[in-house]
Structure formats: structure tokens, C-alpha cells
Design an enzyme around this catalytic site. Structure first.
Site, mmCIF file in Angstrom:
data_model
loop_
_atom_site.group_PDB
_atom_site.id
_atom_site.type_symbol
_atom_site.label_atom_id
_atom_site.label_comp_id
_atom_site.label_asym_id
_atom_site.label_seq_id
_atom_site.Cartn_x
_atom_site.Cartn_y
_atom_site.Cartn_z
ATOM 1 N N LYS A 86 0.814 -1.142 -0.006
ATOM 2 C CA LYS A 86 0.058 -0.033 -0.062
ATOM 3 C C LYS A 86 0.798 1.236 -0.060
ATOM 4 O O LYS A 86 0.426 2.246 -0.629
ATOM 5 C CB LYS A 86 -1.020 0.004 1.122
ATOM 6 C CG LYS A 86 -2.084 -1.150 0.940
ATOM 7 C CD LYS A 86 -3.396 -0.598 1.403
ATOM 8 C CE LYS A 86 -4.533 -1.651 1.106
ATOM 9 N NZ LYS A 86 -4.308 -2.920 1.873
ATOM 10 N N GLU A 108 -9.748 6.552 3.844
ATOM 11 C CA GLU A 108 -10.710 5.426 4.373
ATOM 12 C C GLU A 108 -9.801 4.223 4.627
ATOM 13 O O GLU A 108 -8.628 4.200 4.140
ATOM 14 C CB GLU A 108 -11.620 5.010 3.327
ATOM 15 C CG GLU A 108 -11.133 4.067 2.299
ATOM 16 C CD GLU A 108 -10.324 4.420 1.160
ATOM 17 O OE1 GLU A 108 -10.039 5.728 1.351
ATOM 18 O OE2 GLU A 108 -9.521 3.648 0.484
ATOM 19 N N SER A 375 1.620 -9.745 -1.218
ATOM 20 C CA SER A 375 1.413 -8.281 -1.164
ATOM 21 C C SER A 375 1.591 -7.847 0.326
ATOM 22 O O SER A 375 1.914 -6.681 0.457
ATOM 23 C CB SER A 375 -0.025 -8.091 -1.330
ATOM 24 O OG SER A 375 -0.999 -9.188 -0.344
HETATM 25 C C1 LIG Z 1 -4.997 -3.945 1.653
HETATM 26 C C2 LIG Z 1 -4.401 -5.231 1.150
HETATM 27 C C3 LIG Z 1 -4.858 -6.255 0.146
HETATM 28 C C4 LIG Z 1 -6.101 -5.920 -0.698
HETATM 29 O O1 LIG Z 1 -6.125 -4.940 -1.267
HETATM 30 P P1 LIG Z 1 -5.705 -4.603 -2.836
HETATM 31 O O2 LIG Z 1 -6.320 -3.431 -3.208
HETATM 32 O O3 LIG Z 1 -6.689 -5.898 -3.793
HETATM 33 O O4 LIG Z 1 -4.393 -5.263 -3.264
HETATM 34 C C5 LIG Z 1 -4.137 -7.479 0.019
HETATM 35 N N1 LIG Z 1 -2.895 -7.587 0.473
HETATM 36 C C6 LIG Z 1 -2.565 -6.998 1.754
HETATM 37 C C7 LIG Z 1 -1.394 -7.265 2.454
HETATM 38 C C8 LIG Z 1 -3.421 -5.639 2.054
HETATM 39 O O5 LIG Z 1 -2.864 -4.953 3.069
#
Ligand SMILES: *Cc1c(COP(=O)(O)O)cnc(C)c1O
Length: 396
Positions: A86, A108, A375
Site C-alpha cells: 500500500k 478511508e 502483497s
Molecule cells: C489491503 C491489502 C490487500 C487488498 O487490497 P488490494 O487493493 O486488492 O491489493 C491485499 N494484501 C494486503 C497485505 C493488504 O494490506
């Protein structure tokens, strides 16, 4: 709407109040100017490298590959500062906010990950920061609320609707309409009115730009499959971006099936959603027969969103990308597998993508390869994992 570039096929657009149309046009103009300005790009890449810690490794997961019978590579977004992808987007949007002369940012947040990334960026760039968060989520995510407050942000509880992310987003949009003069709204996923889906894709595309080059250097050629989990769709669109034109590469987005899509308790907007309008965009949404948006359900707070970014809706309809779903149980099994075989504790969100990689790998050959976007890291999820492992399951 006449603004054709705001659409991805029938999806996207700017479904906002009249008062925000001008503001969105200003943001779009400033963004287009910025990303063609070498000075801006230099600054953005400086902070990605020196502050976020990019580039992130493309790690060959040898033990997983041996076990599942195909080559599995992990794009290590979990190693970024603040623990997930993020921050890539926050740094880009906050530099844009500064360039536009704004002194305040709002955001948000659901689980609090985007709120923490925004509070972090606001501290770094000396901006006043307010984060809107559902009252229910504040209760569930105390650790992240504390982190945001330590970083100097004000966390505003939202008491409306279901007291969760959907309502916090509505509140942030409403507030922005009244304060846009000095305030920039930092959206955390590839959702919202145009130009947000485009901006978020641009700022997350460092993921695929690096991965494509790293794969070519370390392995040669292109991977067979690239995959990522899909909440609103930002890490996945970032992971797909530079591979969309490479037609030989399969693109797979993995949604949360929660307790199973047949139970109605899931977050699979692509599998079971219908086109509708939410948060300023038209996209696939979970909704009942009367068009009311339904609550999403997943063990992972970050995938618990009833919609998906408009470009994903378009990639699905055009057949370029495939979307599948993984249950809570499958994700948690994959999470433990990654802990035990590779020494990596992933975010529960990311574990959804891992789980599908394991399923698909069994149908692939040992010479083929998959890149999975990891992610985020799982530190934030340790309490949820402990509850789950204690056999309590997920009660909501
Ligand atoms: C917020 C988040 C997501 C989901 O958000 P996307 O916008 O779909 O990427 C996925 N993995 C992690 C670690 C997150 O913090």
C-alpha cells in the site's frame, strides 16, 4: 457521461456529486502533468528506494516448488516499509498532493493497513492526516488504530450503515466534497471515481515492472502465470500491469470465497457480483436483487470489500484475466505451508493467492513458472491466526 477515457469498457466512470467533478478534473490534470515530469518521477523513485526499501526481491521458493511440481516465485511486497504494497501508492499520491499545494490528506481504511500507510506518508511529508474508519473496524483492529495515532493521524469513527469500510469510504468522499480546497483524498485501492483507478495502477505498477525485469535476468523470458489476491484490486493490477500486453502470460486474480461462495458469506464480487455503482465507480458488486450492496465476508480484513476495481471488471469481461476464489480454510492452510516450508509468515490476504498457486501448480510442469505477488506480511494477522488455530474459526 462524455468523458470516455474515464471508462474501462462499461466500467469505471465518475459517479460523484457535481461539486466533486471539478476536483477530480484538477487531480487528473495534476497527475498527468506529474507523471510526465522527470523531477516528480525522480522524487517518487527516491522515496521508493530510500524509504520504502525497493526494489523488493523476486524470490525463488525452492521448497514449495519442489513440493508442488512447478517453479514458484514470490514478489516480496511484504518486505516494504509498513509491511505491504500500500505504501507504493501512498507515496505517489501524497507527493501529488504536495505538488498541488494541499496541506491535509484524508483516507478511508478497513483493516487499517491503508490508514497506517497514509499516516506514515503524512508524517514523512508533514501533512495533517485524518483517517475514516468504521466503528466496528476500530473495535476489531485496535493495533492499527494505535499505530495510526502514534504516527500523528486522527482516526474518526464512522457510525453508519454496517460501520465498516464501505461506510468509511462514503464518509471520506462526503468530507472531501466539502474540504477539497486544501485537502487531498488518498484512496487505498484501484477503486473509486476516475482518475483514481488509473493513478493507483500507475503507482503500483512498480511491482510488475521490477518483476518482469527480475524474471528476465534471473530466469530468462517470461513467466507462464502471474497471480495476486484481489480485494479492491491494487496489488493485483500492479502485478498485472506490465504483463497485460504479453499475451502468453496468464493473469489470475484470487478473490476471497470466505466460508464458501455457496454459503453467501464471501467476498467474490467477480464470481457472483453484478454491475452496479458504488464509491463513484461502476463495477462488479455484491448486491441483492434490489441492488442493495451486500456485506462481504472473509477471514482477511483486506479482502473484505463488496466490489472490485473497474479495470479488473473489464479484464474479466474481455477474457484477458481470470478470476478465481479461495476459501478461508484453503488460505489458512496455504499460510501455514508458507511458514513451515519457506520461513515466511504472509498476510492472510496474500495467502489466498498462494493457495491458488498450489492448486494450479499441480496441473503445470516442473519447467513452467508462476509469480505470486506476496502483497504483505502476516504480523498484523497473528491474533486472527491464533484464534483460527485455536479452533474458534471466524465468527462474525
Ligand atoms: C489491503 C491489502 C490487500 C487488498 O487490497 P488490494 O487493493 O486488492 O491489493 C491485499 N494484501 C494486503 C497485505 C493488504 O494490506
Amino acid at each position: 457521461m462524455s468523458n470516455e477515457k474515464a471508462y474501462y469498457g462499461q466500467f469505471g466512470g465518475q459517479y460523484v456529486s457535481e461539486s466533486l467533478m471539478n476536483t477530480l478534473a484538477e487531480v487528473d490534470a495534476a497527475f498527468e502533468e506529474a507523471i510526465h515530469d522527470p523531477e516528480f518521477l525522480k522524487q517518487y523513485h527516491y522515496y521508493l528506494k530510500q524509504y520504502v526499501g525497493r526494489e523488493t526481491p523476486l524470490y525463488y521458493a525452492e521448497r514449495l516448488s519442489e513440493k508442488y511440481g512447478t517453479r514458484i516465485y514470490l514478489k516480496r511486497e511484504d518486505l516494504n516499509h509498513t509491511g505491504a504494497h500500500k505504501i507504493n501508492n501512498v507515496i505517489g499520491q501524497i507527493l501529488l498532493a504536495k505538488r498541488m499545494g494541499k496541506t491535509k490528506v484524508i483516507a478511508e481504511t478497513g483493516a487499517g493497513q491503508h490508514g497506517v500507510a497514509t499516516a506514515t506518508g503524512a508524517a514523512l511529508f508533514n501533512m495533517d492526516c485524518t483517517v475514516y474508519m468504521g466503528a466496528e473496524d476500530i473495535e476489531r483492529q485496535k493495533l492499527n488504530v494505535m499505530r495510526m495515532e502514534m504516527l500523528g493521524a486522527t482516526v474518526v469513527p464512522v457510525h453508519s450503515g454496517s460501520n465498516t469500510l464501505k461506510d468509511a469510504t462514503n464518509e471520506a468522499i462526503r468530507t472531501w466534497a466539502k474540504t477539497a480546497e486544501d485537502t487531498f483524498y488518498i484512496i487505498g485501492s484501484a477503486v473509486g471515481p476516475y482518475p483514481y483507478p488509473k493513478m493507483v495502477k500507475e503507482f503500483q505498477s512498480c511491482i510488475s515492472r521490477e518483476a518482469k525485469r527480475q524474471f528476465a535476468e534471473e530466469v530468462g523470458g517470461l513467466p507462464d502465470v502471474v497471480m495476486a489476491c484481489v480485494g479492491g484490486g491494487s496489488n493485483s493490477i500492479g502485478m498485472f500491469a506490465d504483463f497485460i500486453e504479453e499475451k502468453s502470460v496468464r493473469l489470475i486474480g484470487v478473490e476471497a470465497a470466505g466460508l464458501g461462495i455457496e454459503t453467501g458469506k464471501h467476498a467474490s464480487a467477480m464470481a457472483l457480483g453484478k454491475p452496479g455503482v458504488l464509491h463513484g465507480m461502476k463495477s462488479y458488486l455484491l448486491q441483492d436483487d434490489d441492488g442493495n450492496v451486500e456485506l462481504a465476508h472473509s477471514i482477511s480484513a483486506g479482502l473484505d470489500y463488496p466490489g472490485v476495481g473497474p479495470e479488473h471488471a473489464y479484464l474479466k469481461d474481455s477474457g484477458r484475466a481470470e478470476y478465481v476464489s479461495i476459501t478461508d480454510v484453503e488460505a489458512m492452510d496455504a499460510l501455514m505451508e508458507l511458514c513451515k516450508l519457506e520461513g515466511i509468515i504472509p498476510a492472510i490476504e496474500s495467502a489466498h493467492a498462494m493457495a491458488y498457486a498450489f492448486k494450479l501448480a499441480e496441473k503445470m510442469t516442473p519447467e513452467q513458472s508462476i509469480i505470486v505477488c506476496l502483497s504483505g506480511r502476516g504480523d498484523k494477522d497473528v491474533n486472527t491466526i491464533a484464534d483460527y488455530l485455536a479452533g474458534k474459526g471466524y465468527l462474525n
